[in-house]
Design an enzyme around this catalytic site. Sequence first.
Site, short mmCIF file in Angstrom:
data_model
loop_
_atom_site.label_atom_id
_atom_site.label_comp_id
_atom_site.label_asym_id
_atom_site.label_seq_id
_atom_site.Cartn_x
_atom_site.Cartn_y
_atom_site.Cartn_z
CG ASP A 85 -7.77 4.81 -3.58
OD1 ASP A 85 -8.97 5.01 -3.98
OD2 ASP A 85 -6.94 3.89 -4.00
CD GLU A 107 -2.86 -0.69 0.00
OE1 GLU A 107 -3.08 0.37 -0.46
OE2 GLU A 107 -3.48 -1.85 -0.77
CE1 TYR A 161 -6.17 3.33 0.20
CE2 TYR A 161 -3.80 3.64 0.64
CZ TYR A 161 -4.80 3.22 -0.16
OH TYR A 161 -4.51 2.26 -1.29
#
Length: 354
Positions: free
Chosen positions: A138, A37, A120
Amino acid sequence: MKTVYRESEILQEWYGRNKRDLPWRHTKDPYLIWISEVIMQQTRVAQGLDYYNRFVGRFPDIQSLAEAGQMDVLKYWQGLGYYSRARNLHEAAKDMMSRHNGTFPVQYSDILALKGVGEYTAAAIASFAWNQPYPVIDGNVYRVLGRLFAVTTPIDTGKGKSEYRELATLLMPPDRAGVHNQAVMEFGALQCIPQNPDCRQCPLVDSCMGYASGNPQQYPVKQNKTKTRDRFLNYFFITCDSHTYLHHRTGKDIWEGLYEFPLIETEVPMDFAGIKEESAFHQLFRTTGQPFISVEGNSVKHVLSHQILHTTFYSVEVQKENAALKKYLKIPLSALDKYPFPKLISIFLDRKAE
């Protein structure tokens, strides 16, 4: 699933047919999900995949990352940009070794407390690894939600962020949080793309309010455009007796922790005749003998999120070292590949080696 989650069910079915085969989708290991990520933020998958494989090959777990030196971590990050991400990963790994006995925290609040981890990333880790019901938001998710619900509130406002979070939570089945989050993100990346989306082939076209408006590309709405500034960097690749000179960047400017050549930064673009008149130039090359200087190609434009760098490289051979050069790190030319550089300097060195 209940009727209220009809759009989520459609997205999950689409995801099952269309998702890309990526290594971090075959694991529940929160460490590997975390690395993926962070790497994929502001990085295209095609580019990031190789970096991911290389990074986790060198640092396969929390302990190996925590025990590495920062220069080693930055070297494996070289070329990805946004180097604060790598420094934060390193600090967070050391934190997990000291506060969590080398294991990844399970609680959302503990994940969020890690260095460099925002809402996030914390939601992605918690939902992908443990199916915890936290919505991931996102850029792709903003776009899908903004068009699906024709949201007019700008995404770069507090009210907008709150409104989008409510919509994301409403759309997400709590018992299918992980796959739902991945489905929405992938849908935004492959189907509901920024420009010229193929709405006729979209499985959500019948319920998309943005499509019904006649102009889905107006969503999501953004209030403020990012202001950028121009910087003019003149780098000098100086060699003397098979050695060269480097500067270690510190502070809160770009490329913190990376290395660069001696630099003269100017407020306006300058050709070599102008640079030669700068006091910094005279100080750098005074009493070095007769330096042989060549310009390495045209100025290179390098775009960062808030800055545009106009960079010119000069190769310089000097006969002897002066007081100014002694303030730099002197290394053998053969050791250049051991140091982490910004991407534009790495590209320059690759071209010099050809």
